[in-house]
Design an enzyme around this catalytic site. Structure first.
Site, PDB file in Angstrom:
ATOM      1  N   HIS A   1       0.865  -1.193   0.000  1.00 21.07           N
ATOM      2  CA  HIS A   1       0.000   0.000   0.000  1.00 21.07           C
ATOM      3  C   HIS A   1       0.892   1.231   0.000  1.00 21.07           C
ATOM      4  CE1 HIS A   1      -3.823   2.119   1.820  1.00 21.07           C
ATOM      5  NE2 HIS A   1      -3.100   2.967   1.082  1.00 21.07           N
TER       6      HIS A   1
ATOM      7  N   HIS B   1      -9.535   1.175  -1.533  1.00 22.97           N
ATOM      8  CA  HIS B   1      -9.493   1.749  -0.190  1.00 22.97           C
ATOM      9  C   HIS B   1     -10.916   1.658   0.379  1.00 22.97           C
ATOM     10  CE1 HIS B   1      -5.669   3.376  -1.436  1.00 22.97           C
ATOM     11  NE2 HIS B   1      -5.532   4.147  -0.380  1.00 22.97           N
TER      12      HIS B   1
ATOM     13  N   GLU C   1     -11.355   3.466   5.819  1.00 21.09           N
ATOM     14  CA  GLU C   1     -10.313   4.333   6.397  1.00 21.09           C
ATOM     15  C   GLU C   1     -11.044   5.393   7.220  1.00 21.09           C
ATOM     16  OE1 GLU C   1      -8.137   6.646   3.497  1.00 21.09           O
ATOM     17  OE2 GLU C   1      -6.509   7.145   4.892  1.00 21.09           O
TER      18      GLU C   1
ATOM     19  N   ASP D   1       1.747   3.945   2.935  1.00 25.90           N
ATOM     20  CA  ASP D   1       0.735   4.815   2.318  1.00 25.90           C
ATOM     21  C   ASP D   1       1.376   5.975   1.549  1.00 25.90           C
ATOM     22  OD1 ASP D   1      -1.887   5.345   1.657  1.00 25.90           O
ATOM     23  OD2 ASP D   1      -2.493   6.102   3.621  1.00 25.90           O
TER      24      ASP D   1
HETATM   25  N1  HPA Z   1      -6.596   7.436   1.337  1.00 29.45           N
HETATM   26  C1  HPA Z   1      -7.270   7.823   0.261  1.00 29.45           C
HETATM   27  N2  HPA Z   1      -6.679   8.350  -0.808  1.00 29.45           N
HETATM   28  C2  HPA Z   1      -5.362   8.484  -0.801  1.00 29.45           C
HETATM   29  C3  HPA Z   1      -4.614   8.097   0.272  1.00 29.45           C
HETATM   30  C4  HPA Z   1      -5.265   7.535   1.404  1.00 29.45           C
HETATM   31  O1  HPA Z   1      -4.682   7.143   2.426  1.00 29.45           O
HETATM   32  N3  HPA Z   1      -3.328   8.375  -0.041  1.00 29.45           N
HETATM   33  C5  HPA Z   1      -3.310   8.890  -1.288  1.00 29.45           C
HETATM   34  N4  HPA Z   1      -4.554   8.963  -1.752  1.00 29.45           N
HETATM   35 ZN    ZN Z   2      -3.723   4.817   0.508  1.00 31.85          ZN
END
Ligand code: HPA
Ligand code: ZN
Length: 338
Positions: A17, A197, A200, A278
């Protein structure tokens, strides 16, 4: 340095990731701005770093899209990716699966091919120079329309040999997975592997949505799965890997402190948790720093660290042969280290 910290640094591992645009260090941002004659809102590296105070995902995304404005030429994308791979070599990362955001570039007039060519040229050079294997995953920006995602998928069709998978990133809340159900179906039919994703900042329902509506085989983040015991059981039963990013979660206020990170609870529930960085330039650490943070914050022992590292290969898109070889190397390392 403690024995376990040294073990973390030296162990072979995969990173699953990683947004390549999120590896843009302030020094390179300044240098590329100068090289390309791009006006930045900051006068120094210190000013850029000082601006990295985020209270949520959107705060970060605003700076992330602004930062990538210095990436103009194929060489810029090459330099960015080569710098990340040099860091991987230092940190004993042997395999990477990296995201790029083509719409972050095409929307400001940089061609899809410019980004793709620079990134893939560096990935191939990194394999030759450092022995780091790779897969490239193209993300759709979920705050943009389904139509724009379809346009991006059409651009990727000619490069199925270089783009392994598609993913979904950017502003999560208000942009549920179902918005991209038809695009992901078309991507699957074209042979791309699917990830997204989810969970989150968005609710556990978005993780269900990514699995059910988008048919993804891996979840990026997935923190909020913890709110739904049935979902945790499903992730464990189906061995769906979660690509978790502890320092990102801390910096974007998804958690208040690392000791609150759900990685340990999910691991102990049998979920295939992995540790990743990330956007390391923005969140203050590459993959080893993320392992150190959870090891300390969650007081993980060597067995948990070994499981996390083995999961990075088990959750990857390596071929079975590559995976077996990588796991055998990891096990040999672990045996010689203890
Ligand atoms: N989340 C969503 N979009 C993103 C992220 C993330 O952690 N990093 C780069 N784009
Ligand atoms: Zn990400």
């Amino acid at each position: 340095m403690t024995d376990i910290a040294r073990f973390i640094d030296e162990m072979p591992k995969a990173e699953l990731h990683l947004h390549i645009e999120g590896t843009l260090e302030p020094e390179m941002m300044m240098a590329l701005a100068k090289r390309n004659g791009v006006e930045l809102a900051y006068g120094s590296v210190e000013e850029i770093r000082a601006a990295y105070e985020f209270s949520n995902l959107q705060d970060f995304l605003d700076l992330y899209y602004q930062g990538m404005s210095v990436l103009i030429t194929e060489q810029d994308f090459y330099d960015l990716t080569a710098a990340y791979l040099a860091k991987c070599a230092e940190q004993n990362v042997t395999h990477v699966e990296i995201f790029f955001d083509p719409q972050g570039h095409t929307e400001r007039g940089v061609a899809f091919e410019t980004a793709l060519d620079g990134i893939t040229r560096a990935l191939d050079a990194g394999e030759a120079e450092h022995g780091i294997s790779h897969k490239l995953i193209m993300c759709f920006l979920r705050h943009l329309s389904e139509e724009k995602a379809f346009e991006t998928l059409a651009q990727a069709m000619a490069y199925r040999n270089r783009i392994y998978g598609v993913g979904l990133d950017s502003s999560e809340v208000g942009h549920p997975p179902e918005k991209f159900e038809r695009v992901f179906k078309a991507a699957a039919e074209a042979g791309f592997v699917l990830v997204a994703h989810a969970g989150e900042e968005g609710p556990a329902d978005y993780v269900h949505g990514a699995l059910d509506a988008l048919s993804v085989v891996r979840i990026d983040h997935g923190n909020r799965a913890l709110d739904d015991p049935g979902l945790v059981k499903r992730l464990a039963d189906e061995q769906i890997a979660l690509t978790m990013c502890p320092l990102s979660n801390l910096r974007l206020c998804v958690i208040d402190r690392i000791s609150d990170h759900p990685a340990l609870t999910l691991l102990d529930a049998g979920v295939r948790v992995t540790i990743n960085s990330d956007d390391p330039s923005y969140f203050g650490g590459y993959v080893n720093e993320n392992y150190h943070a959870v090891q300390q914050g969650l007081e993980l022992g060597l067995d948990h660290i070994k499981t996390l590292a083995r999961n990075s290969y088990l959750g990857s898109f390596m071929s079975e042969g590559e995976r077996e070889a990588a796991l055998a190397k990891f096990d040999a390392f672990a045996a010689s280290a203890s």
